[in-house]
Scaffold this active site. Structure first.
Site, PDB file in Angstrom:
ATOM      1  CB  THR A 221      -0.916   0.009   1.232  1.00 60.96           C
ATOM      2  OG1 THR A 221      -1.666  -1.200   1.263  1.00 60.96           O
ATOM      3  CG2 THR A 221      -1.861   1.194   1.203  1.00 60.96           C
ATOM      4  CG  HIS A 248       1.694  -7.092  -1.595  1.00 63.78           C
ATOM      5  ND1 HIS A 248       1.637  -6.858  -0.240  1.00 63.78           N
ATOM      6  CD2 HIS A 248       2.642  -8.047  -1.762  1.00 63.78           C
ATOM      7  CE1 HIS A 248       2.504  -7.640   0.378  1.00 63.78           C
ATOM      8  NE2 HIS A 248       3.140  -8.361  -0.528  1.00 63.78           N
ATOM      9  CG  ASP A 344       5.134 -10.492   1.742  1.00 65.78           C
ATOM     10  OD1 ASP A 344       5.771 -11.516   2.053  1.00 65.78           O
ATOM     11  OD2 ASP A 344       4.948 -10.126   0.566  1.00 65.78           O
TER      12      ASP A 344
END
Length: 404
Positions: A221, A248, A344
């Protein structure tokens, strides 16, 4: 949908009001569904629900939302037209764009990010898919909570810091600039002072003695903006090393991200393809829906794409890439963790460190969400925890062997 973000617990703090959310979508079924999902979370409350951008713009001051989930294609006034009008009325508003996975909508979502949107949520193609998608629901709720909480935290500490300064805190200890909102913190901190958490509060490892032969980056993000910022700042320092990136993102979006990064860095950039041989000065982005790892093949290093299960609820995930990079490059690895939700990459940071490599991570003050970089910093295995504007120049010096 395998690209879903990791589920997190970030939400309104106990004892505070729920995060206020507005939903804007022309489909009554989708609007109702999103409203029910968001309202069912105790940390969230839906304060407005509208079928087009005009109604949302007219209501934004009255409803005073912290976060708006904004559809792109709507009658009378679409999302892209409404976005700047809403931000003009409420400067610190967090806007999350919602769009289906088409090339056109992906391009529009990237444009929205450059105009002030904080993030995007890719919607499944059909109403039935949206209704049954656990991953879409998780990603939507997690992003609303994380970004809404971040915005509130940014507003609050300013008053506290000012009070502390007036009580006798030295000017050098106070921040030089104010972060107006999470949506533009990565841009507005170029002139800001120290990170919210001083790096001395973390265990810092020395940089490896050897010059890096690869740069590996993980982000989520807020990552698209941060990646372009960093890659532009690194400049010609990547001429001698390949760059591999896991952000991501779903399919289609990663291809466009590679194009944007390539333009920012003025270097060849593409989605990694199975069998690609890494070339110095080239940038490889993990494609959405696949894990990207590296494999040694004789004297060459190749990209391998795998279709395994999500790792940390993510696909692509950072940990598999970092683990494979560390295995091949060892102490000649330079890793970088940028803004993102979840944790992650933290295990991959440990793997790189164990192999003798070096890690730089983004600080809290300039991260849109300090999940991934926070988890990395707290491993105690990083060599620096830096604000965004300092990362590119530092990476350049490390790659050139002039900073240790």
């Amino acid at each position: 949908m395998a690209f879903a973000q990791q589920n997190i617990t970030t939400g309104a703090n106990p004892g505070t009001d729920p995060i206020r959310v507005m939903v804007v979508d022309d489909a009554v079924v989708i609007r109702g569904l999103l409203t029910r999902w968001l309202d069912s979370d105790p940390g969230l409350t839906v304060v407005g629900s509208h079928r087009n951008g005009k109604l949302a713009v007219d209501d934004v001051e009255k409803s005073n939302p912290d976060v708006v989930v904004l559809d792109i294609e709507m009658p009378e006034m679409d999302g892209m037209t409404a976005l700047p009008l809403m931000l003009a009325k409420k400067r610190d508003l967090i806007v999350i764009m919602a769009s289906t996975l088409t090339r056109r909508n992906a391009e529009i979502s990237f444009k929205a990010l450059s105009l002030g949107a904080s993030d995007y949520v890719p919607k499944p193609e059909s109403t039935s898919e949206i209704t049954t998608s656990v991953d879409f629901r998780r990603e939507l709720v997690d992003k609303v909570k994380a970004l809404g909480t971040r915005a509130r935290r940014i507003r609050g500490p300013v008053r506290t810091m000012r009070a502390e300064t007036n009580a006798g805190r030295t000017a050098s200890q106070a921040p030089a600039g104010r972060l107006d909102s999470a949506r533009d913190s990565f841009r507005r901190t170029a002139g800001a002072a120290a990170p919210a958490v001083a790096k001395s509060s973390f265990t810092i490892r020395p940089y490896a003695a050897v010059r890096p032969r690869i740069l590996a980056i993980g982000s989520s993000t807020g990552g698209p903006q941060a990646l372009q910022h960093v890659m532009k700042d690194i400049g010609t320092a990547i001429n001698d090393v390949p760059v591999v990136i896991t952000q991501h993102m779903p399919p289609t979006f990663t291809a466009i991200l590679a194009e944007h990064i390539g333009k920012a860095a003025m270097r060849p950039a593409k989605e990694g393809e199975d069998g690609d041989i890494l070339q110095p000065g080239h940038i490889y982005v993990a494609p959405g829906g696949k894990h990207m790892i590296l494999e040694k093949d004789g004297g060459a290093v190749k990209v391998r794409l795998t279709n395994g299960e999500p790792v940390n609820f993510c696909k692509p995930a950072v940990d598999p890439l970092f683990d494979s990079v560390a295995k091949i490059y060892g102490s000649a690895t330079l890793g970088l963790i940028l803004t993102g939700m979840g944790h992650d990459g933290a295990q991959g940071v440990k793997t790189i460190s164990a192999g003798g490599g070096s890690i730089i991570t983004q600080d809290e003050a300039t991260s849109v969400v300090w999940g991934m970089p926070g988890a990395a910093a707290n491993t105690g295995q990083c060599s620096d925890v830096l604000p965004l504007q300092e990362i590119g120049p530092k990476v350049a010096r490390v790659l050139k062997g002039t900073a240790r």
